[in-house]
Scaffold this motif. Structure first.
Motif, short mmCIF file in Angstrom:
data_model
loop_
_atom_site.label_atom_id
_atom_site.label_comp_id
_atom_site.label_asym_id
_atom_site.label_seq_id
_atom_site.Cartn_x
_atom_site.Cartn_y
_atom_site.Cartn_z
N VAL A 1 -4.56 0.16 -3.94
CA VAL A 1 -4.90 -1.12 -3.76
C VAL A 1 -5.86 -1.38 -2.00
O VAL A 1 -5.84 -0.90 -1.43
CB VAL A 1 -3.48 -1.95 -3.64
N PRO A 2 -6.57 -2.51 -2.24
CA PRO A 2 -8.14 -2.56 -1.37
C PRO A 2 -6.33 -3.91 -0.72
O PRO A 2 -7.06 -5.67 -0.59
CB PRO A 2 -8.94 -3.86 -3.08
N VAL A 3 -5.71 -3.35 0.05
CA VAL A 3 -5.23 -4.00 0.61
C VAL A 3 -4.99 -3.72 2.43
O VAL A 3 -5.34 -2.29 2.35
CB VAL A 3 -3.57 -4.54 0.41
N THR A 4 -5.00 -4.77 3.20
CA THR A 4 -4.86 -4.22 4.70
C THR A 4 -4.08 -4.49 4.99
O THR A 4 -3.71 -6.17 5.65
CB THR A 4 -6.24 -4.35 5.41
N SER A 5 -2.53 -4.05 5.79
CA SER A 5 -1.65 -4.19 6.20
C SER A 5 -1.76 -4.48 7.96
O SER A 5 -2.62 -3.57 8.54
CB SER A 5 -0.79 -3.89 6.24
N PHE B 1 -13.74 -1.51 -1.38
CA PHE B 1 -12.24 -2.74 -0.76
C PHE B 1 -11.35 -1.72 -0.36
O PHE B 1 -10.15 -1.98 -0.42
CB PHE B 1 -12.52 -3.37 -2.50
N ASN B 2 -10.82 -0.54 -1.04
CA ASN B 2 -9.88 0.79 -1.21
C ASN B 2 -10.19 0.74 -0.11
O ASN B 2 -11.49 1.93 0.20
CB ASN B 2 -9.82 1.51 -2.76
N ARG B 3 -9.04 1.02 1.01
CA ARG B 3 -8.93 1.69 1.93
C ARG B 3 -7.44 2.88 2.23
O ARG B 3 -7.08 2.03 1.49
CB ARG B 3 -8.71 0.79 3.31
N SER B 4 -7.23 3.50 3.01
CA SER B 4 -6.15 4.11 2.89
C SER B 4 -4.44 3.28 3.41
O SER B 4 -3.61 3.21 3.00
CB SER B 4 -5.82 5.24 4.05
N ASN B 5 -4.89 2.59 4.43
CA ASN B 5 -4.43 1.57 5.09
C ASN B 5 -2.73 2.08 5.18
O ASN B 5 -1.68 1.81 4.89
CB ASN B 5 -3.43 0.35 4.35
N GLY C 1 0.86 -1.29 -0.07
CA GLY C 1 0.14 0.13 0.23
C GLY C 1 0.96 1.19 -0.19
O GLY C 1 0.44 2.31 -1.05
#
Lengths: 406, 983, 95
Positions: A242-246, C42-46, A232
């Motif tokens: 990008v649709p990711v969660t860390s 789906f998109n998050r700032s993360n 991300g």
């Protein structure tokens, strides 16, 4: 080996060359984990591209490649996933010879447990799907499971009703995989540049042109991102989301004891998986902490839950001591399938969103990304893994279909 | 008869000579005293070789007197099985302990594994990566695995009591040595709640091994006085045998407490401030064959003399690079240990030390190092060489000195594992040649030797301030106490720890993993020069002590080999646990029945008495079937199904999720939640509804009843009740907070008893009640309330079986009486379990969310297209259903299925397959299947590609390698017109 | 183990709470295009740094609220109610 044993003054050759960055490369790969290094190796070997740099913020193999629980398997539900992960397993099967470095692949089997009649139906569904994908899987009865691992407690809080095993699954030494690829890539002339943090991605008219790093600017014809948990952060540098969660995925090891568990065992309900390393340590994987995190630290709630789960399956481990607990930052996608291929920025490629399962994908990830970069189109095995699937809704939801996080 | 303890001093130490303890070591009957550790008792009995090393099976002796122990890791039997890898230096001796060496065969004094040592050059770093590739690793793996491991998994029952506790305090002080005690005095003085945790069984730390004067007292009385003061203060808790193992986020720490025999406690401490007074660990010197039994750390040798009244060896050569070992030398000498010489790296030694040595007749060899040792099994002599002026080489002349032991000191390295765990960074201090603290985001102070204050006066002065400051930071008055000490002292370290001469293959850096200087040299040559690479490649510092005596020397070597300052080489991050911790301690009481305790039905005991066979369905333990209904499981289920179809069955549906939504906007809210239209639902009526997540995926189904104008009752799948309750709250509070309503989960407040079957109305009408059960007043999907069998009840006419069915809800406490009342009222009513209900619903084609659907199924896949299209207003997940992909006819859709051959064993989990060329491809799967006693054949439901359009088609089913034909049908097998339902 | 202060109940262990992910994500109107909808889904700032996120005091009062938390140090800089704007956190850089 023998030569070194007998001769006193022999010097060992370096496993890889350290390089200073050149001004320009044909391909710059960001991230010298397993995926980045394997991509460089296959670009050089399969596609004849030699002017490659792999940039690494820390030291090579120091991220999730060196922090995972070493499990390798291809027991996936959807055909796209199966085809890809089984290609990876096949490459693993020949990797020690291919790279002339023993990665200690131990195909001791991976067993998935079912704890109710309902789950047994789910296991049957999953095992059949795997067989239809031409991958080995066998349903096992509780008695067969006990024979395989005498210490198991079949009558635990959620009694074990059966399970299925992929016998070709197993473990391999994670560090060795990174070192082997680094060594082989280096021999092909790839520049591995450690302690070189990428701070920006340069683009002109929607096309990537180079990177800014802590060791200066480097221009490149093509750039590929392979930074696991930090996907991300890099995508943000390039201007897209990008649709990711860390998240912090926890793992732990016990003190080493003589062999007492010969198979990798995983329970989707009693959230734990465990195997015994060749050194004798039990290697235990739990879940990820529930919140976003870039801290490579484990917490208490998951530690307690995971250890309690392992002891529910193996009460005999209660006096064995836990030695170390740590975490790796995983980037989890909404459908638990990786994001691979092209990006909204031209000549910029991505391999990320590996969640908890990137290690087993290293060889195929490298091979298919190398193809994708060289040909500027996705390798057939990863066509479904592109970023565009989130807009179309064509998710490949492994977790949802098989009821287990991958 | 136990032997005389030949190395025990006649007097002194914190042991009780009047309390002898008998124990056994490798079959020999020996004796120690109360107050001994296992290690001190072994040394007292003159046992030098206690174990064998991990890789080369070298003989090893006791190396230290603390947590850093690398030699004395033993298997101990003490009424709780054989426990491997016990730290003999921290474990109190107890009567009857049976102690064995590990990692050796046939015995610790003659170990065949030693052949690995004689061929050690074959097994250098990375040997397994470079070899064993041909023909395949699996040919070698089993052998390697058998060689690995320290000891065997504990056998026998574990009868330890494991307990978890919570603790809140203002200041947690870790370590009760001089620094910790001083800090505690100050912190206590301020009125803060203080916890002082010490890992050893008594407090005092380094004071227990040295002569000193504090506040005019000797160490022992000062410790006693301090403890008394702390205890009197009323706000200090002193914990001993309690190791702080983990330092986690937000100042939460864990303590493993072994203070009670047979019990292990795990404390989770939340504290405002932490003071780390964890002391420092003495570092070894690196020279050839520095791992022989008899070679130990100098401060530890001193500890054996002072604390345990034990002479570690008859004669000990002292080797050092700093002043601290002189105290050890003098102390050992004064207790009858012969000191042949003090070998000091430094050229210039403080005159005061020289004078004291002279007085005792101990020769000092300045500018010298040990370059080798010799001895069979145990040490017999050491070879000393003189360093060149620049200390980089050893001059040619050397001499052997006879000795049975070596006490060595390479200086101290602060114990900062917890600081590192807390996210703190360390930096290398050149002058002290060790790592000190840099920065940490958490609320932590470091004091005493842990902060590099290796001299007692400095440590005490700093610690009284740190204790007061911690209390101050926690919001109390900062009131440091004053402590005076007359001890002077000096440290004066010269950084050389590694002997420049000798075969580097025989110079141990990591005793536990048998890592030598040569291994690190090789790693550097091979370019494993990042500290993490070196660590992982050589495995230095990766054993059970996390490198407590090896990290610093390994880093120093690496720095030298790469021509970098140590500061630049960096250090590794320490992880929990500080000391390995039994997994049982971490799990605590979360075992067996307490591992996710089962939720029991309000009438659980009644079901039990009725021979119910229970199974866990999610958190609930529910009757799967009743054994009395048939001779085996299948027959019982069959009988239960038929009783519902023919007469009536009673089903305990209490776990059904129940959530009340109340308020003026409740209807509006639920209309946004359900796929179905709730706005048109009238009071007293019930509607079936589907819930989706925002991605259009089905997450739950159930009925929604409008109890009153502004009060709705939702039922959810039993397993989803909690999740859906939380999910509704999230939508209300986070997305639509303006809607006025309250959400109350009420699942466990009600017992729900379902009476289903053609006789159900007749049975209910026979019970005393003011509720009208007639078809006219209580049609399908309506509800009524009243008094039933003497208690308040709500009756909902809903069905999951396809029969006329009444769901009676009464207060949970009345559940059992109402069930008994109903059963007694009719001989035609039979209790039925959940498996029968699942068969009944499959016959009727009712959806089972989570079985027939999974995380990929959307509302359209189960036939909701019409309802979705008709609903004008928005609901959760609606927009996602508009994507082309979600509307595609290619999707897997809900169908019924039956095998063409009636006798074919159609099972859930089988797949529908189509043949694409040579390969079979799955086009969906059988999601539910059962033998239908009503239809007398196996039927099922499934999700099949383009399923809606394929009714009547014959398809191929694949299951565990075999295939057979099956017919696609309507999902509703039973009473498609709904006549029985609406009867 | 995170110690989270519920604005209504006080400081408690993280195990009493449910995590709800990023806060301040606004739900598009039902007629949103596929791109806008998928961005919302789906998109998050993360971020690696300050994350504005919501939690529910699940095993307490049941209320949802927001916190600003550093995803590297896990330090919590601010706690605020649902519906409140993101607080200004001068000097706390988003990294």
């Amino acid at each position: 080996m023998l030569k070194h044993a007998l001769g006193r003054s022999q010097k060992w050759p370096p496993a890889w060359r350290d390089a200073m960055p050149a001004k320009h490369y044909d391909v710059v790969i960001v991230g010298a984990g397993g995926h980045g290094l394997a991509t460089a190796y296959y670009l050089a070997k399969n596609h004849g591209i030699k002017n490659i740099a792999v940039l690494e913020k820390g030291y090579l193999g120091g991220g999730n490649t060196g922090r995972n629980t070493q499990v390798i398997r291809s027991n996936y539900f959807w055909p796209q996933s199966s085809a890809f992960f089984d290609r990876s397993l096949q490459l693993y099967e020949g990797l020690s010879k291919e790279l002339n470095f023993n990665v200690m692949l131990s195909q001791r089997g991976i067993l998935t447990l079912a704890h109710s009649h309902h789950e047994l139906e789910g296991i049957r569904r999953w095992a059949n799907a795997i067989r239809l994908n031409n991958i080995d899987s066998e349903i096992m009865t509780p008695e067969q499971i006990r024979e395989l691992m005498p210490l198991i407690n079949l009558d635990c809080r959620f009694p074990i009703r059966g399970g299925f095993i992929q016998r070709r699954g197993g473990i391999a030494r994670h560090d060795a995989v990174a070192w082997a690829y680094a060594r082989a890539a280096s021999q092909h002339g790839v520049d591995i540049i450690q302690q070189c943090e990428v701070t920006g991605i340069d683009a002109r008219a929607g096309r990537a042109t180079g990177v800014q790093t802590s060791k200066g600017a480097i221009s490149a014809d093509k750039i590929s991102i392979a930074v696991a948990g930090h996907t991300g952060v890099l995508a943000k540098m390039a201007g897209f989301r990008v649709p990711v969660t860390s998240m912090a995925l926890q793992a732990m090891v016990s003190e080493p004891v003589k062999p007492c568990l010969d198979t990798v065992v995983l329970s989707p309900v009693i959230h734990a998986y465990v195997s015994q390393s060749d050194r004798g340590e039990l290697v235990i994987g739990g879940g990820a902490d529930i919140y976003n995190s870039y801290a490579q630290r484990g917490g208490i709630p998951l530690l307690e839950e995971t250890v309690a789960s392992v002891l529910e399956l193996f009460p005999a481990f209660s006096r064995l001591r836990l030695m170390r607990q740590w975490a790796g930052i995983v980037d989890v996608t909404p459908d638990t399938t990786p994001i691979m291929g092209k990006t909204p920025v031209e000549k910029l490629y991505i391999s990320g969103g590996w969640g908890t399962g990137g290690y087993k994908a290293i060889p195929a990830g490298g091979e298919t990304m190398a193809y994708t970069i060289a040909e500027d189109r996705p390798h057939p095995l990863i066509e479904g893994f592109g970023l565009d699937r989130f807009q179309s809704g064509a998710l490949i939801d492994e977790g949802a279909a098989s009821g287990v996080a991958h | 008869m136990a032997k005389r303890q030949k190395n025990r001093l006649a007097e002194g130490g914190c042991i009780d000579r009047s309390k002898p303890l008998a124990f056994e070591f490798n079959g020999r009957k020996l004796q120690g005293f109360a107050g001994d550790t296992i290690a001190s008792a072994l040394l007292a009995n003159g046992i030098s070789t206690v174990s064998r090393s991990f890789k080369y099976h070298r003989p090893r002796g006791v190396f230290s007197a603390g947590v850093e122990e690398s030699g004395g890791l033993l298997t101990v039997t003490s009424g709780n099985g054989d426990i491997p890898i016990v730290r003999s230096t921290l474990t109190a001796l107890a009567e009857g302990k049976i102690i064995r060496s590990q990692n050796c065969f046939p015995s610790v004094n003659f170990d065949l594994g030693r052949s690995l040592d004689f061929s050690h050059r074959l097994w250098s770093t990375g040997f397994y990566n470079k070899t064993f590739k041909w023909p395949h690793w699996r040919w070698y793996e089993a052998t390697i695995r058998r060689l690995a491991g320290l000891g065997k998994l504990a056998s026998g029952e574990d009868n330890t009591g494991y307990f978890h506790h919570n603790l809140h305090c203002d200041v947690l002080i870790v370590g009760a040595g001089p620094a910790g005690l001083a800090a505690a005095l100050s912190a206590a003085n301020s009125g803060a709640r203080v916890v002082l945790a010490e890992q050893e069984h008594e407090v005092g730390g380094s004071l227990l091994r040295q002569a000193a004067e504090i506040d005019g007292l000797e160490p022992d009385p000062w410790i006693a006085a301090t403890l008394a003061t702390l205890r009197q203060s009323g706000n200090v808790t002193v914990m001993t045998s309690s190791t702080v193992c983990g330092y986690y986020d937000h100042n939460v720490l864990t303590i493993a407490d072994r203070s009670d025999a047979g019990v292990k406690r795990f404390w989770k401490v939340r504290t405002k401030q932490v003071v780390l007074a964890t002391g420092a660990i003495e570092q070894p010197l690196v020279f050839c064959n520095n791992d022989r039994p008899g070679i130990m750390l100098a401060a530890s040798a001193m500890a054996y003399v002072h604390r345990y009244g034990v002479r570690p060896c008859a004669s000990m050569l002292v080797a050092t690079n700093n002043d601290s070992a002189y105290a050890a030398a003098f102390s050992l000498h004064d207790h009858g240990v012969q000191i042949p010489a003090i070998v000091d790296v430094r050229e210039n030694i403080a005159p005061a030390l020289v004078q004291q040595a002279d007085q005792r007749g101990i020769p000092i060899m300045p500018g010298s190092v040990i370059i080798d040792t010799a001895g069979f099994r145990r040490l017999s002599k050491a070879r000393i060489g003189r360093l060149s002026k620049d200390a980089q080489t050893v001059l040619p002349a050397s001499r052997w000195i006879r000795c049975s032991g070596i006490a060595m000191s390479g200086g101290f390295n602060p114990t900062l594992h917890l600081y590192s765990q807390a996210g703190g960074k360390l930096h290398y201090n050149v002058q002290l040649a060790c790592f000190l603290t840099a920065t940490c985001a958490q609320q932590v102070l470091v004091a005493g030797a842990a902060n590099g204050r290796f001299l007692l006066p400095d440590a005490l002065a700093e610690s009284v301030q740190a204790g007061a400051q911690a209390a101050g930071n926690a919001g109390f008055e900062c009131r440091p106490v004053a402590i005076s000490t007359s001890v002077a002292g000096s440290y004066a370290l010269q950084a050389n720890r590694i002997s420049p001469a000798g075969d580097t293959h025989r110079q141990w850096v990591d005793w536990l993993h048998d890592v030598t200087v040569a291994d690190i040299e090789q790693a550097a040559q091979e370019n494993f020069v990042s500290v993490e690479h070196m660590k992982r490649y050589t495995s230095a510092g990766m054993s059970v002590d996390q490198g407590k005596t090896s990290n610093l020397n390994a880093l120093t070597l690496l720095a030298g080999l790469t021509d970098k300052p140590i500061e630049e080489v960096g250090t590794t991050t320490f992880r929990p646990q500080f000391m390995p911790l039994p997994m049982g301690v971490i799990a605590g009481q979360r075992r067996a029945d307490f591992y996710q305790p089962a939720r029991l039905l309000p009438a659980h005991d009644w079901h039990l008495a009725k021979d119910a066979v229970f199974e866990d369905y999610g958190a609930w333990r529910r009757p799967e079937y009743y054994a009395g209904n048939g001779k085996d499981r299948a027959e019982a289920i069959r009988a239960e199904v038929l009783s519902v179809r023919r007469n009536a069955g009673l089903f305990d549906g209490s776990p059904l999720g129940k959530i009340e939504v109340k308020g003026p906007d409740a209807g509006d809210f639920l209309n946004r939640i359900y796929v179905n239209n709730i706005q048109t639902l009238k009071t007293g009526h019930i509607r079936y509804g589907l819930m989706l997540n925002e991605n259009g995926i089905i997450i739950d189904d159930g009925v929604c009843a409008r109890l009153e104008d502004e009060l709705y009752l939702l039922s959810t799948t039993a397993a989803n009740a909690d999740r859906i309750g939380g999910w509704l709250e999230e939508w209300h509070q986070c997305e639509w907070p303006h809607l006025e309503l309250l959400i109350s989960p009420v699942t466990s407040q009600w017992a729900v008893i379902t009476i289903a079957g053609p006789d159900s109305r007749y049975i209910l009408q026979s019970i005393d009640s003011d509720i009208d059960f007639s078809a006219e007043s209580l049609p399908h999907m309506s509800l009524s309330t009243g008094v039933f069998a003497g208690v308040d009840a709500r009756v909902q006419r809903v069905s999951f079986s396809g029969e006329m069915s009444f769901e009676i809800s009464v207060a949970a406490k009345h559940g059992q009486t109402v069930i008994e009342h109903l059963l007694a009222s009719s001989a035609h009513l039979k209790p039925v379990g959940i498996e029968a209900i699942l068969v009944l619903r499959t016959e009727k084609g009712y959806l089972h969310v989570g079985a027939d659907t999974d995380g990929t199924s959307n509302a359209l896949d189960v036939g909701f297209a019409g309802i979705v299209a008709k609903k004008q207003t928005d609901f959760v997940g609606k927009r996602s259903l508009l994507r082309a992909r979600d509307q595609s006819a290619e999707r897997r859709q809900l169908v019924g299925i039956e095998a063409v051959d009636k006798h074919e064993n159609l099972q859930a989990g089988a797949h529908f397959v189509t043949t694409d060329g040579a390969a079979q491809r799955s086009e969906g799967m059988v999601t539910s299947a059962c033998y239908s006693p009503t239809l007398q054949r196996i039927i099922g439901l499934g999700m099949l590609e383009k399923g809606f359009a394929r009714k009547g088609e014959t398809v191929t089913v694949f299951d565990a390698g075999r295939t057979f034909s099956a017919r696609i049908t309507d999902p509703v097998f039973y009473d498609p017109a709904g006549e029985r339902l609406h009867a | 183990m995170l110690q989270i202060t519920c604005p209504y109940c006080g400081c408690r262990d993280e195990t009493e709470y449910s995590f709800g992910g990023e806060s301040h994500v606004s739900r598009p109107a039902p007629d949103a295009g596929d791109a806008e909808w998928s961005d919302y889904l789906f998109n998050r700032s993360n971020p690696r740094g300050i994350h504005y996120e919501r939690w529910q005091h699940r095993f307490g009062c049941g209320r949802w609220f927001n916190i600003a938390r550093d995803t590297v140090s896990h330090e919590i800089y601010a706690t605020y109610e649902m519906g409140d704007a993101r607080p200004d956190l001068p000097g706390k850089a988003d990294n």
